[in-house]
Write a protein that holds these residues in place. Sequence first.
Motif, PDB file in Angstrom:
ATOM      1  N   PRO A 104       1.571   5.632  -1.297  1.00 55.06           N
ATOM      2  CA  PRO A 104       1.735   6.458  -2.501  1.00 55.06           C
ATOM      3  C   PRO A 104       2.811   5.963  -3.452  1.00 55.06           C
ATOM      4  O   PRO A 104       2.815   6.348  -4.620  1.00 55.06           O
ATOM      5  N   PHE A 156      -5.772   4.176   0.620  1.00 53.49           N
ATOM      6  CA  PHE A 156      -5.749   5.586   0.217  1.00 53.49           C
ATOM      7  C   PHE A 156      -6.889   6.348   0.885  1.00 53.49           C
ATOM      8  O   PHE A 156      -6.728   7.496   1.302  1.00 53.49           O
ATOM      9  N   ARG A 157      -8.068   5.707   0.972  1.00 57.54           N
ATOM     10  CA  ARG A 157      -9.203   6.353   1.647  1.00 57.54           C
ATOM     11  C   ARG A 157      -8.903   6.567   3.124  1.00 57.54           C
ATOM     12  O   ARG A 157      -9.260   7.615   3.697  1.00 57.54           O
ATOM     13  N   VAL A 207     -10.768   8.544  -3.802  1.00 55.93           N
ATOM     14  CA  VAL A 207     -10.246   7.555  -4.742  1.00 55.93           C
ATOM     15  C   VAL A 207     -11.364   7.112  -5.678  1.00 55.93           C
ATOM     16  O   VAL A 207     -12.515   6.975  -5.257  1.00 55.93           O
ATOM     17  N   GLY A 213      -7.997  10.378   1.460  1.00 58.00           N
ATOM     18  CA  GLY A 213      -8.066  10.674   0.037  1.00 58.00           C
ATOM     19  C   GLY A 213      -9.401  10.324  -0.596  1.00 58.00           C
ATOM     20  O   GLY A 213     -10.187   9.539  -0.062  1.00 58.00           O
ATOM     21  N   THR A 218       0.842  -1.194   0.000  1.00 55.93           N
ATOM     22  CA  THR A 218       0.000   0.000   0.000  1.00 55.93           C
ATOM     23  C   THR A 218       0.878   1.245   0.000  1.00 55.93           C
ATOM     24  O   THR A 218       2.095   1.168   0.152  1.00 55.93           O
ATOM     25  N   VAL A 259      -6.754   9.937  -6.785  1.00 59.23           N
ATOM     26  CA  VAL A 259      -6.107   8.665  -7.132  1.00 59.23           C
ATOM     27  C   VAL A 259      -7.110   7.783  -7.865  1.00 59.23           C
ATOM     28  O   VAL A 259      -8.299   7.769  -7.528  1.00 59.23           O
TER      29      VAL A 259
END
Length: 451
Positions: free
Chosen positions: A105, A254-255, A261, A259, A103, A197
């Motif tokens: 970035p 990401f969430r 997504v 973020g 996981t 993303v």
Amino acid sequence: MMSAPSIGRPVRHGARFPRAVAAAAPELVGTVSQVLGLSVEVAGLPGAVGDLVRIDAGGPAGTLAEVVAATPTALRCMPLAPVEGLRVGLHARATGNALTVPTGPRLLGRVLDGLGRPMDGRPLAQPGSPIPRVPVAGSAPDALDRMRVDTPLSLGVRAMDTLITVGRGQRMGLFAGSGVGKSSLLSMIARGTDAQVSVIALIGERGREVREFIEDDLGPDGLARSVVVVATSDQPAMVRLRAAFVATRIAEEFRAGGGDVVLMMDSLTRVAMAQREIGLSVGEPPATRGYPPSTFSVLAQLLERAGTAARGSVTGIYTVLVEGDDHNEPVADAARSILDGHVVLTRELATAGHFPAIDVLGSVSRVASRVTNPAQQSLALRLRRVLAARRRAQDLLDVGAYAAGSDPLVDAAVTHAGAIDAFLRQDLDAPDGTAVAWEGLERLVAQLEVS
């Protein structure tokens, strides 16, 4: 003279030397007792559903298999590699772990396989800087912890941004037969969305199309803010199924960082087909069109993991391949009941060169009224009324029996047919912003002169 240890304070060598104790422990080795179809049965090992087992075959690293069912005497496993070379009597060892995925970035711009391993020839981790990994298993956010879907998400597709508006955290289905433009529409969204993303899962795709999608449809700019997970049609059913959950888990992380997504999956139907192969191989009874009951349970578990959470969002866009253009077949029907809206792509529009081939009247967004204002809703409704009037009168128009002036809405549809088509059509490589799309709809409705 050595002093005796104090009474009441026993020396626990296992606590002082845990690695040594673990290394000295006897290793439990099972054996493959049966290889049947796509499944492998392993006797003599303890394990739970979801655990990984390593079979001594297929090279020095062995062949990994995931436990999908357990009986009193054996574990039923699905290999994560082809079954060629597996035979009865091979040794098998429990890894003690479930599947994990990378996981973070550092995944942006990367292409992974269905198990989360890099396919682009570059390592994920750097020396001295390991990449975070999490179990692929997860759960949907609690219903009361989810934020409300109240913010529109721009997708760069005029027809969807205005007439089938999608909200951040919504789950939409793209329903169509084969060759109607689902993958092309996904590529438009990947390039045109304003989400931070994009996570793209290509499940059961032809191997030839993967590179074309990445290099031509997605392009360098789209790939730079995307993570692509690929499981081609020739890979084992377990890999195709896991690819869907790997992509979902990456999007969830990401969430979790706050973020927004977009998770795009092509296609949900092939995920269901993979689960059908697995279920039938371990003895589940076939039900509707051969799909075992677990298929529909897996679809619900997968789709519910998208959406909003306490912070951040995963907007899910899933393509659904309708067999024989039958929109009521079991997978399409089940998906439609779980999703928050659906976009229908029709073969008639595609063969006429109308792209994207979206049937606006057959499509609906269940949150559109919550993410648009009354003025925007009025514009969308007025155009929908014109399109609906033309559809009702299409038979009369085809035979020349419609009398001009009979219905103002039909008159507007006929007079401004070119302008309506120009608004609904869009080049694949020319995404529009939300503001531009609404301004275009406002100009079009003003031409129609309908209230």
